[in-house]
Scaffold this motif. Structure first.
Motif, mmCIF file in Angstrom:
data_model
loop_
_atom_site.group_PDB
_atom_site.id
_atom_site.type_symbol
_atom_site.label_atom_id
_atom_site.label_comp_id
_atom_site.label_asym_id
_atom_site.label_seq_id
_atom_site.Cartn_x
_atom_site.Cartn_y
_atom_site.Cartn_z
ATOM 1 N N THR A 228 71.354 46.681 76.934
ATOM 2 C CA THR A 228 70.808 47.328 75.897
ATOM 3 C C THR A 228 71.025 48.883 75.815
ATOM 4 O O THR A 228 71.244 49.433 76.820
ATOM 5 C CB THR A 228 69.127 47.473 76.047
ATOM 6 N N ILE A 229 71.218 49.043 74.580
ATOM 7 C CA ILE A 229 71.683 50.589 74.241
ATOM 8 C C ILE A 229 70.371 51.348 73.368
ATOM 9 O O ILE A 229 69.715 50.696 72.808
ATOM 10 C CB ILE A 229 72.961 50.833 73.639
ATOM 11 N N GLY A 230 70.409 52.732 73.440
ATOM 12 C CA GLY A 230 69.338 53.054 72.612
ATOM 13 C C GLY A 230 69.571 54.627 72.118
ATOM 14 O O GLY A 230 70.584 55.009 72.831
ATOM 15 N N SER A 231 68.852 54.858 71.239
ATOM 16 C CA SER A 231 69.072 56.456 70.807
ATOM 17 C C SER A 231 67.699 56.743 70.135
ATOM 18 O O SER A 231 66.555 56.186 70.269
ATOM 19 C CB SER A 231 70.014 56.565 69.833
ATOM 20 N N SER A 232 67.619 57.803 69.248
ATOM 21 C CA SER A 232 66.453 58.361 68.687
ATOM 22 C C SER A 232 66.780 58.398 67.251
ATOM 23 O O SER A 232 67.891 58.732 66.798
ATOM 24 C CB SER A 232 66.011 59.663 69.110
ATOM 25 N N VAL A 233 65.897 58.339 66.318
ATOM 26 C CA VAL A 233 65.956 58.298 64.941
ATOM 27 C C VAL A 233 64.732 59.130 64.205
ATOM 28 O O VAL A 233 63.672 59.169 64.661
ATOM 29 C CB VAL A 233 65.888 56.736 64.421
ATOM 30 N N ASN A 234 65.180 59.892 63.507
ATOM 31 C CA ASN A 234 64.246 60.716 62.594
ATOM 32 C C ASN A 234 63.551 59.691 61.472
ATOM 33 O O ASN A 234 64.347 59.284 60.600
ATOM 34 C CB ASN A 234 64.966 61.793 61.999
ATOM 35 N N LEU A 235 62.174 59.733 61.652
ATOM 36 C CA LEU A 235 61.390 58.861 61.040
ATOM 37 C C LEU A 235 60.865 59.477 59.639
ATOM 38 O O LEU A 235 60.381 58.769 58.590
ATOM 39 C CB LEU A 235 60.252 58.196 61.557
ATOM 40 N N ASP A 236 61.152 61.045 59.607
ATOM 41 C CA ASP A 236 60.347 61.512 58.679
ATOM 42 C C ASP A 236 60.877 60.966 57.051
ATOM 43 O O ASP A 236 59.820 60.800 56.236
ATOM 44 C CB ASP A 236 60.552 63.052 58.706
ATOM 45 N N PRO A 237 62.195 60.706 57.062
ATOM 46 C CA PRO A 237 62.841 60.473 55.742
ATOM 47 C C PRO A 237 61.804 58.981 55.284
ATOM 48 O O PRO A 237 61.763 58.919 54.096
ATOM 49 C CB PRO A 237 64.258 60.156 55.822
ATOM 50 N N VAL A 238 61.798 58.108 56.243
ATOM 51 C CA VAL A 238 61.267 57.011 55.902
ATOM 52 C C VAL A 238 59.671 57.256 55.597
ATOM 53 O O VAL A 238 59.406 56.399 54.403
ATOM 54 C CB VAL A 238 61.343 55.967 57.281
ATOM 55 N N LEU A 239 59.048 57.552 56.602
ATOM 56 C CA LEU A 239 57.592 57.983 55.962
ATOM 57 C C LEU A 239 57.246 58.705 54.643
ATOM 58 O O LEU A 239 56.520 58.384 53.975
ATOM 59 C CB LEU A 239 57.170 58.873 57.152
ATOM 60 N N GLN A 240 58.372 59.358 54.219
ATOM 61 C CA GLN A 240 58.238 60.017 53.064
ATOM 62 C C GLN A 240 58.515 59.109 52.040
ATOM 63 O O GLN A 240 57.957 59.052 50.785
ATOM 64 C CB GLN A 240 59.197 61.331 52.776
ATOM 65 N N ASP A 241 59.937 58.210 51.998
ATOM 66 C CA ASP A 241 60.130 57.342 50.983
ATOM 67 C C ASP A 241 59.020 56.358 50.805
ATOM 68 O O ASP A 241 58.848 55.811 49.725
ATOM 69 C CB ASP A 241 61.299 56.717 51.707
ATOM 70 N N ARG A 242 58.472 55.820 51.782
ATOM 71 C CA ARG A 242 57.230 54.729 51.671
ATOM 72 C C ARG A 242 56.218 55.157 50.708
ATOM 73 O O ARG A 242 55.480 54.441 50.255
ATOM 74 C CB ARG A 242 56.969 54.077 53.024
ATOM 75 N N GLN A 243 55.890 56.424 51.042
ATOM 76 C CA GLN A 243 54.777 56.814 50.080
ATOM 77 C C GLN A 243 54.956 56.716 48.547
ATOM 78 O O GLN A 243 54.054 56.509 47.847
ATOM 79 C CB GLN A 243 54.520 58.392 50.260
ATOM 80 N N SER A 244 56.344 56.575 48.106
ATOM 81 C CA SER A 244 56.541 56.350 46.556
ATOM 82 C C SER A 244 56.678 54.966 46.282
ATOM 83 O O SER A 244 57.053 54.597 45.193
ATOM 84 C CB SER A 244 57.864 57.085 46.462
ATOM 85 N N ARG A 245 56.512 54.071 47.177
ATOM 86 C CA ARG A 245 56.788 52.573 47.203
ATOM 87 C C ARG A 245 55.507 51.720 47.117
ATOM 88 O O ARG A 245 54.437 52.215 47.733
ATOM 89 C CB ARG A 245 57.570 51.887 48.143
ATOM 90 N N ASP A 246 55.617 50.945 46.135
ATOM 91 C CA ASP A 246 54.206 49.909 46.125
ATOM 92 C C ASP A 246 54.852 48.472 46.027
ATOM 93 O O ASP A 246 55.637 47.985 45.046
ATOM 94 C CB ASP A 246 53.406 50.270 44.944
ATOM 95 N N PRO A 247 54.560 47.637 46.906
ATOM 96 C CA PRO A 247 53.801 47.804 48.078
ATOM 97 C C PRO A 247 54.573 48.757 49.279
ATOM 98 O O PRO A 247 55.607 49.021 48.960
ATOM 99 C CB PRO A 247 53.666 46.350 48.571
ATOM 100 N N LYS A 248 53.771 49.447 50.152
ATOM 101 C CA LYS A 248 54.396 50.177 50.966
ATOM 102 C C LYS A 248 54.789 49.386 52.380
ATOM 103 O O LYS A 248 54.218 48.909 53.300
ATOM 104 C CB LYS A 248 53.360 51.134 51.509
ATOM 105 N N PRO A 249 56.457 49.160 52.470
ATOM 106 C CA PRO A 249 56.708 48.668 53.618
ATOM 107 C C PRO A 249 56.701 49.443 54.839
ATOM 108 O O PRO A 249 56.559 50.776 54.643
ATOM 109 C CB PRO A 249 58.428 48.402 53.345
ATOM 110 N N GLY A 250 56.511 48.607 56.106
ATOM 111 C CA GLY A 250 56.159 49.364 57.265
ATOM 112 C C GLY A 250 57.604 49.929 57.827
ATOM 113 O O GLY A 250 58.506 49.340 57.432
#
Length: 401
Positions: free
Chosen positions: A209-231
């Motif tokens: 297993t390898i791992g890193s970090s990801v900035n979720l702010d772009p995803v959280l902002q993008d989903r607000q403009s979608r319908d239905p809203k994917p998680g």
């Protein structure tokens, strides 16, 4: 006890054909032993007279155990002198091989083993451990009983054996089963048994297993403009699908000496069901939009809660996404299914300070840990790292999804 096969560590005495005082010839079969593969005969090293037999019927002994002694001529005795074990000595603890020195042995038990087996060594091979703990070696009779009850060695890992060199005997197994009967227990559900079986089979592979970090702010902002809203988990699934479309060899399976590559990027998504996990597969995920993913996911969740997801709906995936962040977990090392190479895990998002080079100050951002577990036979750390890096790039630019 001779070495009866490359993978054979012990054998059970099933027949003793001689008794003290009997005359024997060279290479005469005098004891029959049973391994988990066959019944084999143990022969005399030379002619002579049986002095004594030091083992008992139906008992299991490790390779290297002294089974008995033959009175031989001085010439034969000299021929085997360098291999002969020292005579039994009282109050001597059986010697262990390296890496087992930390294991303790009850003095009385150790004396008994030393008195019977000598120093636990055999001619022409590696030393045999005189003491092992837990259900490491089991006789054919114990294994037959395990097969009858559909038990695995993992189920018996906590048993301390009372047999020769702490081997687990049939009595140990029956006592263990009796203790279980006195405790609160119920039959495992089919889904729980299925998950257990899949994980056992998965764990036979070298997983990493390898791992890193990801900035979720772009995803959280993008989903607000979608319908239905994917998680976020569906964003991760879509990103993984597109990344694999670019490098399909990353999810190839190694079967024998062949690298087998799927013709379709079918990705599963782990769904919690009653008493287990179901992994329905979304076919051609790289061609499925986020809106369609959200609709299909809702349908799958409803089916999972009803336990109506069929085996066909869970078969044939090349990778799986697990959003363990829904349980508040930040980090995890989920295990890929036996027929899959990859499993992408997404942790819970949380606000963290991030240095902004333009503003020359720390600013808050929503960050999650993302992991990629993989079958190391099929893909190496470099390939897995590049794949995970590409998934992160796509998540941080969700317009490309």
């Amino acid at each position: 006890m001779p070495q009866l096969g490359e993978s054979i560590a012990e054998a059970t005495i099933v027949d003793i054909k001689v008794k003290p005082g009997d005359e024997v010839v060279d290479d005469q079969e005098i004891i029959d032993v049973e391994t988990n593969k066959a019944v084999m005969g143990v022969t005399t090293p030379c002619k002579g007279k049986i002095d004594r037999i030091t083992v008992e019927l139906k008992e299991t002994y490790p390779v290297g155990t002294v089974l008995g002694y033959v009175e031989a001529s001085e010439q034969d005795a000299a021929r085997f002198a360098k291999h002969a074990p020292p005579p039994p000595r009282q109050n001597e603890v059986a010697e262990e091989i390296p890496a087992r020195a930390d294991q303790e042995v009850a003095p009385a038990r150790a004396k008994k083993i030393a008195a019977r087996d000598g120093d636990g060594e055999r001619a022409g091979g590696l030393p045999v451990p005189a003491i092992t703990k837990g259900a490491t070696f089991m006789s054919p009779r114990v294994r037959a009983r395990m097969a009858e009850l559909q038990l695995t060695t993992a189920d018996l890992a906590g048993i301390m054996g009372t047999g020769t060199a702490n081997r687990v005997t049939i009595k140990d197994l029956e006592n263990f089963l009796h203790k279980i009967e006195s405790q609160t227990a119920e039959e495992a559900s089919a889904i729980r048994a299925g998950v257990a079986d899949a994980m056992r089979r998965s764990w036979t592979r070298p997983l990493s297993t390898i791992g890193s970090s990801v900035n979720l702010d772009p995803v959280l902002q993008d989903r607000q403009s979608r319908d239905p809203k994917p998680g976020p988990g569906l964003y991760a699934l879509r990103a993984l699908a597109l990344a694999l479309a670019e490098t399909p060899g990353a999810a190839a399976k190694l079967i024998g000496n062949r690298v087998v590559q799927s013709n379709s990027i079918d990705i599963g998504i782990a769904v919690e069901a009653e008493d287990g996990i179901m992994v329905p597969v979304i076919r051609a995920a790289e061609k499925t939009s986020l809106a369609d993913l959200a609709t299909k996911y809702k349908e799958l969740i409803d089916l999972a809660r009803q336990r109506r997801i069929s085996p066909d709906m869970q078969a044939g995936g090349i990778a799986t996404v697990s959003n363990f962040g829904t349980f508040g977990m930040e980090w995890g090392t989920p295990i890929p299914l036996p027929d899959q190479t990859l499993l992408l895990g997404l942790g819970a998002g949380k606000k963290v300070p991030s240095w902004n080079e333009q503003k020359k100050e720390f600013v808050p951002r929503t960050e999650a840990q993302i992991t990629l577990s993989f079958d190391h036979r099929s893909i190496d750390g470099g390939g897995a790292g590049r794949l995970l890096k590409r998934v992160i790039e796509l998540l941080e630019t969700p317009k490309k999804l």
